[in-house]
Design a protein around this motif. Structure first.
Motif, PDB file in Angstrom:
ATOM      1  N   ASP A  88     -73.995 -40.298  14.281  1.00  0.00           N
ATOM      2  CA  ASP A  88     -73.576 -39.060  14.950  1.00  0.00           C
ATOM      3  C   ASP A  88     -72.265 -38.344  15.168  1.00  0.00           C
ATOM      4  N   ASP A  89     -71.279 -39.354  15.010  1.00  0.00           N
ATOM      5  CA  ASP A  89     -69.869 -38.663  15.034  1.00  0.00           C
ATOM      6  C   ASP A  89     -69.462 -38.216  13.777  1.00  0.00           C
ATOM      7  N   ILE A  90     -70.038 -38.930  12.493  1.00  0.00           N
ATOM      8  CA  ILE A  90     -69.673 -38.106  11.376  1.00  0.00           C
ATOM      9  C   ILE A  90     -70.648 -36.883  11.154  1.00  0.00           C
ATOM     10  N   VAL A  91     -71.723 -36.766  11.692  1.00  0.00           N
ATOM     11  CA  VAL A  91     -72.528 -35.634  11.651  1.00  0.00           C
ATOM     12  C   VAL A  91     -71.802 -34.350  12.608  1.00  0.00           C
ATOM     13  N   ALA A  92     -71.258 -34.757  13.836  1.00  0.00           N
ATOM     14  CA  ALA A  92     -70.677 -33.904  14.743  1.00  0.00           C
ATOM     15  C   ALA A  92     -69.683 -33.170  13.700  1.00  0.00           C
ATOM     16  N   GLU A  93     -68.924 -34.177  13.196  1.00  0.00           N
ATOM     17  CA  GLU A  93     -67.472 -33.470  12.360  1.00  0.00           C
ATOM     18  C   GLU A  93     -67.961 -32.704  11.220  1.00  0.00           C
ATOM     19  N   LEU A  94     -69.242 -32.927  10.628  1.00  0.00           N
ATOM     20  CA  LEU A  94     -69.593 -32.202   9.540  1.00  0.00           C
ATOM     21  C   LEU A  94     -70.033 -30.909  10.151  1.00  0.00           C
ATOM     22  N   CYS A  95     -70.609 -31.014  11.402  1.00  0.00           N
ATOM     23  CA  CYS A  95     -71.260 -29.649  11.721  1.00  0.00           C
ATOM     24  C   CYS A  95     -70.091 -28.790  12.263  1.00  0.00           C
ATOM     25  N   ARG A  96     -69.225 -29.371  12.819  1.00  0.00           N
ATOM     26  CA  ARG A  96     -67.806 -28.491  13.384  1.00  0.00           C
ATOM     27  C   ARG A  96     -67.116 -27.883  12.034  1.00  0.00           C
ATOM     28  N   PHE A  97     -67.096 -28.901  10.758  1.00  0.00           N
ATOM     29  CA  PHE A  97     -66.532 -28.376   9.606  1.00  0.00           C
ATOM     30  C   PHE A  97     -67.494 -27.007   9.030  1.00  0.00           C
ATOM     31  N   ALA A  98     -68.720 -27.203   9.057  1.00  0.00           N
ATOM     32  CA  ALA A  98     -69.737 -26.153   8.680  1.00  0.00           C
ATOM     33  C   ALA A  98     -69.537 -24.979   9.516  1.00  0.00           C
ATOM     34  N   ALA A  99     -69.196 -24.913  10.847  1.00  0.00           N
ATOM     35  CA  ALA A  99     -68.957 -23.627  11.723  1.00  0.00           C
ATOM     36  C   ALA A  99     -67.753 -23.200  11.301  1.00  0.00           C
ATOM     37  N   ALA A 100     -66.711 -23.827  11.248  1.00  0.00           N
ATOM     38  CA  ALA A 100     -65.598 -23.587  10.537  1.00  0.00           C
ATOM     39  C   ALA A 100     -65.543 -22.579   9.061  1.00  0.00           C
ATOM     40  N   HIS A 101     -66.282 -23.272   8.418  1.00  0.00           N
ATOM     41  CA  HIS A 101     -66.537 -22.868   7.067  1.00  0.00           C
ATOM     42  C   HIS A 101     -67.240 -21.388   7.160  1.00  0.00           C
ATOM     43  N   GLU A 102     -68.295 -21.246   8.060  1.00  0.00           N
ATOM     44  CA  GLU A 102     -69.061 -20.019   8.253  1.00  0.00           C
ATOM     45  C   GLU A 102     -67.976 -18.976   8.813  1.00  0.00           C
ATOM     46  N   HIS A 103     -67.178 -19.309   9.383  1.00  0.00           N
ATOM     47  CA  HIS A 103     -66.373 -18.239  10.269  1.00  0.00           C
ATOM     48  C   HIS A 103     -65.247 -18.127   9.232  1.00  0.00           C
TER      49      HIS A 103
END
Length: 120
Positions: free
Chosen positions: A76-91
């Protein structure tokens, strides 16, 4: 935000082939339930990261596609990092890792950066 996730990983293991997508999906749901930003997942047959099973890619229109491999033992920690990166990528304007910044824990898994040509 959309994250592409491989439905065949680990492709070369007949016993656990296709098991990654279920574990990754469940981890994303837990991240969302904990108040994080859960991405929309798009299941694809292959992202070309074999044999480093556990492959996801973050992509967006006119943005760089960033592929991560070797996430087979996802937590879950890695997935949370990936989700934050995906949000930053989107913006971001380009989605390029130099602009967005890849989290340290994801850096060993970064396996491909595909920049797109501008269309006019």
């Amino acid at each position: 935000m959309t994250v592409l996730v491989c439905t065949t990983c680990p492709r070369y293991d007949a016993v656990t082939g296709g098991s990654f997508v279920g574990r990754f999906t469940a981890a994303c749901e837990r991240v969302g339930a904990d108040g994080g930003s859960a991405p929309t997942l798009r299941r694809v047959q292959c992202l070309g990261g074999c044999p480093r099973a556990g492959v996801v890619a973050i992509d967006g229109s006119q943005k760089a596609r960033i592929r991560f491999t070797g996430l087979i033992s996802v937590n879950d920690d890695i997935v949370a990092e990936l989700c934050r990166f995906a949000a930053a990528h989107e913006h971001s304007a380009t989605g390029h890792p130099n602009e967005v910044g890849v989290p340290v824990r994801l850096t060993p898994h970064l396996s491909s950066i595909t920049c797109k040509r501008a269309t006019h």
